[in-house]
Scaffold this motif. Structure first.
Motif, PDB file in Angstrom:
ATOM      1  N   ASN A 238       2.410   3.232  -1.009  1.00  5.29           N
ATOM      2  CA  ASN A 238       3.126   2.001  -0.693  1.00  5.29           C
ATOM      3  C   ASN A 238       4.536   2.127  -1.252  1.00  5.29           C
ATOM      4  OD1 ASN A 238       3.926  -1.005  -1.736  1.00  5.29           O
ATOM      5  ND2 ASN A 238       2.839  -1.051   0.218  1.00  5.29           N
ATOM      6  N   ASP A 265       3.193   0.543   3.751  1.00  2.00           N
ATOM      7  CA  ASP A 265       2.311   1.687   3.524  1.00  2.00           C
ATOM      8  C   ASP A 265       2.784   2.856   4.373  1.00  2.00           C
ATOM      9  OD1 ASP A 265       0.750   0.196   1.813  1.00  2.00           O
ATOM     10  OD2 ASP A 265      -0.760  -0.305   3.327  1.00  2.00           O
ATOM     11  N   ARG A 293      -2.397   3.859  -2.563  1.00  2.00           N
ATOM     12  CA  ARG A 293      -3.103   2.745  -1.925  1.00  2.00           C
ATOM     13  C   ARG A 293      -4.570   3.108  -1.714  1.00  2.00           C
ATOM     14  NH1 ARG A 293      -2.848  -1.961  -0.701  1.00  2.00           N
ATOM     15  NH2 ARG A 293      -2.104  -2.234   1.426  1.00  2.00           N
ATOM     16  N   SER A 335      -3.397  -4.155   5.703  1.00  2.00           N
ATOM     17  CA  SER A 335      -2.610  -2.965   5.989  1.00  2.00           C
ATOM     18  C   SER A 335      -2.633  -2.644   7.484  1.00  2.00           C
ATOM     19  CB  SER A 335      -3.130  -1.768   5.189  1.00  2.00           C
ATOM     20  OG  SER A 335      -2.363  -0.618   5.445  1.00  2.00           O
ATOM     21  N   GLN A 338      -0.325  -4.909   9.261  1.00  2.00           N
ATOM     22  CA  GLN A 338       1.045  -4.460   9.023  1.00  2.00           C
ATOM     23  C   GLN A 338       1.388  -3.313   9.965  1.00  2.00           C
ATOM     24  OE1 GLN A 338       2.174  -2.027   5.506  1.00  2.00           O
ATOM     25  NE2 GLN A 338       3.414  -3.782   4.885  1.00  2.00           N
TER      26      GLN A 338
END
Length: 591
Positions: A238, A265, A293, A335, A338
């Motif tokens: 990250n 990420d 992560r 994540s 994202q």
């Protein structure tokens, strides 16, 4: 007098030739002397791979359609190849730098890469592709700029900064290989490096004194383009900068819809461009952080990369806790959502990743479908191996593309399964049989417990969907058929799938691989063979004159290093053309 006129006319013709040679598609030359040096990025002296005595290596900075010539002198004690991650060498897998297409450069030899960055822009990196060598270094940034006549979809930045992040072991690549060969995992990395340097001492308990850390100097009120690459072994990182937003602008050759992120990420092998505006009050320096992560944080506290962003008017050193990573321990979709938010800027000008028109990917009929399934490592013939769809790839002694050129039989099989094998896993040199100008759908299914990322050489593919669970035919109803990002490396979450579409318009033999170095080393890769049935050099460049030979064709290799002659020719050519241009300026004097 007649001789003088004839000589002047001759010079004019030569100068016209020289100017035309440089007017179209200029060439840029680089010398890479690859050797071991001793460095201590985490405070422990260790052997790393350097280029021209530097770790990391130099940034290659060129423009769309430029020709890139890199002469590599291998001063390691083992074979070497360089690959150019995400750079689509149009029509020339001969320059791809992986074992399926190229024989390795032996120790003490030279070899010269020569390729064109055609119809491309963006942020990429290069690295040594053999036997976990990237885990010891040898990597560097690769920038392809727009031509001046093509505008960029943002104001020209005030600076351009390359940032290489990655997990790092104090054991070198040969020791890591031995660990994998013994059937063991690599274990937790010893740290995370930023541009080859260890962490700033933000915590005296976690970070020992005396470690060299990266400092990026900026001026207030400016905008900088940060090109961030995860060049590590196997850890998703990250990336974030304290008190600053990161405006995402480009990823591996495609301009993105511009969105602000407080952190992003970045998975192994991936590259992003951010626009960073230095709009803070500089009451102190600011932390640059790259942290692991999807891991148990209590076991990974020491594995965090920390650098410093320093304003020219900074009032003091950075202090206090690091900016926190996303708080999504109990939200496994954060994540992924994202990642789904990263979309292609379809209105931006510039080189397209597939210039033949496949950017209208949503209206193209799919001609073939492959499901590539990853499972945890298994034992095959007494060896711990990684598989794709039940096949663990075995690199042939004679590269696939070279075997085709000389019509050798039995080097590989065009039998890679379209669906995962149902029987026992196998070790084979099994290759995908691609259809020239076909449009292939690949579903990457990760049935392991670890994050994986996958890369396709020679192409930019369209990321159209990802979700948790097993992919089914009904999953296509969730695909993004309009502005899915086009890129060359994509993550696949544990227990999830990712779907990509590829327009097979680039003839050659192209690597599809796990970017996680341990999975790649243990056999999680294959190749896709794309052949134009019509014999023509318009769709594939001929085999280069300096091609190396190995395996069944070893007898064709000349005993001397033929590439050193090529390197000399490059140097002589540069001198020759420089002298020509000087002479051209003297023509009025002669006349």
């Amino acid at each position: 007098m007649a001789f003088k006129s004839f000589f002047t006319l001759f010079l004019i013709h030569i100068c016209l030739f020289a100017s035309l040679s440089y007017a179209e598609d200029p060439s840029f030359y680089h010398e890479f002397e690859v050797s071991y040096i001793t460095a201590s990025p985490l405070g422990v002296p260790q052997q790393v791979i350097a280029i021209n005595g530097k770790f990391p290596g130099p940034v290659i900075n060129v423009t769309t359609n430029n020709n890139v010539i890199v002469n590599v002198r291998n001063k390691l004690d083992e074979n070497l190849l360089f690959t150019w991650a995400g750079i689509q060498q149009r029509r020339s897998s001969w320059q791809d730098g992986v074992l399926g297409t190229n024989c390795p450069i032996p120790p003490k030899w030279n070899w010269t890469y020569n390729f064109q960055v055609k119809d491309q822009i963006g942020s990429f990196f290069y690295f040594p592709s053999l036997n976990l060598q990237r885990a010891s270094g040898g990597f560097g940034g690769f920038i392809i700029n727009n031509r001046a006549v093509i505008s960029i979809p943002f104001t020209t930045p005030d600076g351009d900064i390359t940032i290489l992040i990655g997990d790092w072991y104090t054991r070198n690549h040969t020791a890591l290989r031995k660990t994998l060969d013994a059937g063991k995992g690599l274990g937790i990395p010893d740290g995370v490096l930023i541009n080859g340097k260890g962490p700033y001492q933000y915590n005296t308990t976690l970070v020992p004194d005396g470690i060299d850390y990266e400092t990026i100097d900026v001026h207030p009120g400016k905008t900088y383009r940060l090109r961030v690459h995860n060049v590590g072994v196997s850890t998703t990182l990250n990336f974030r900068i304290q008190n600053h937003n990161l405006l995402l602008a480009e990823s591996e050759g495609s301009y993105t819809v511009q969105q602000n992120y407080t952190s992003l990420d970045i998975h192994v092998g991936q590259s992003y461009s951010f626009l960073l505006t230095t709009d803070q009050n500089a009451s102190s320096d600011y932390y640059i952080v790259a942290s692991a992560r999807f891991v148990n944080e209590s076991h990974w506290q020491k594995v965090t990369g920390v650098g410093i962003l320093r304003y020219s008017n900074s009032k003091g050193k950075a202090a206090g806790p690091l900016p926190p990573p996303p708080s999504d321990e109990f939200d496994k979709t954060f994540s992924m959502n994202q990642a789904r938010s990263i979309r292609w800027n379809v209105s931006a000008s510039g080189a397209r990743p597939n210039p033949q028109g496949s950017f209208r990917y949503g209206s193209i009929n799919v001609t073939d479908v492959y499901v590539l399934k990853n499972k945890p490592p298994v034992m095959i013939n007494g060896k711990r191996r990684a598989t794709l769809s039940g096949n663990s790839f075995v690199n042939p002694a004679t590269p696939i593309r070279l075997a085709d050129q000389y019509k050798l039989k039995g080097v590989y099989k065009l039998d890679f399964p379209k669906r995962p094998l149902t029987g026992a896993p196998r070790m084979e040199t099994s290759v995908i049989n691609g259809t020239f100008r076909g449009f292939i759908e690949i579903i990457l299914q990760n049935n392991d417990t670890k994050m994986q990322s996958y890369h396709v050489d020679g192409y930019a593919f369209f990321v159209v969907g990802m979700d948790y669970g097993d992919w089914t035919e009904n999953s296509r109803g969730t695909y993004n058929k309009w502005d899915g990002i086009a890129r060359s490396t994509i993550q696949v979450y544990p227990g999830a799938w990712t779907a990509i579409l590829i327009s097979l318009d680039n003839v050659g033999v192209w690597n599809i691989r796990a970017e996680n170095l341990d999975s790649w080393y243990l056999g999680q890769e294959t190749y896709i063979k794309v052949v134009n049935p019509e014999p023509t050099n318009k769709t594939e460049l001929p085999m280069p004159d300096n091609a190396l030979f190995c395996g069944a064709l070893s007898k064709l290799q000349k005993p001397e290093d033929i590439s050193s002659e090529a390197s000399l020719t490059i140097g002589q050519s540069r001198v020759f053309f420089t002298l020509l241009m000087i002479i051209c300026t003297l023509i009025p004097i002669f006349h």
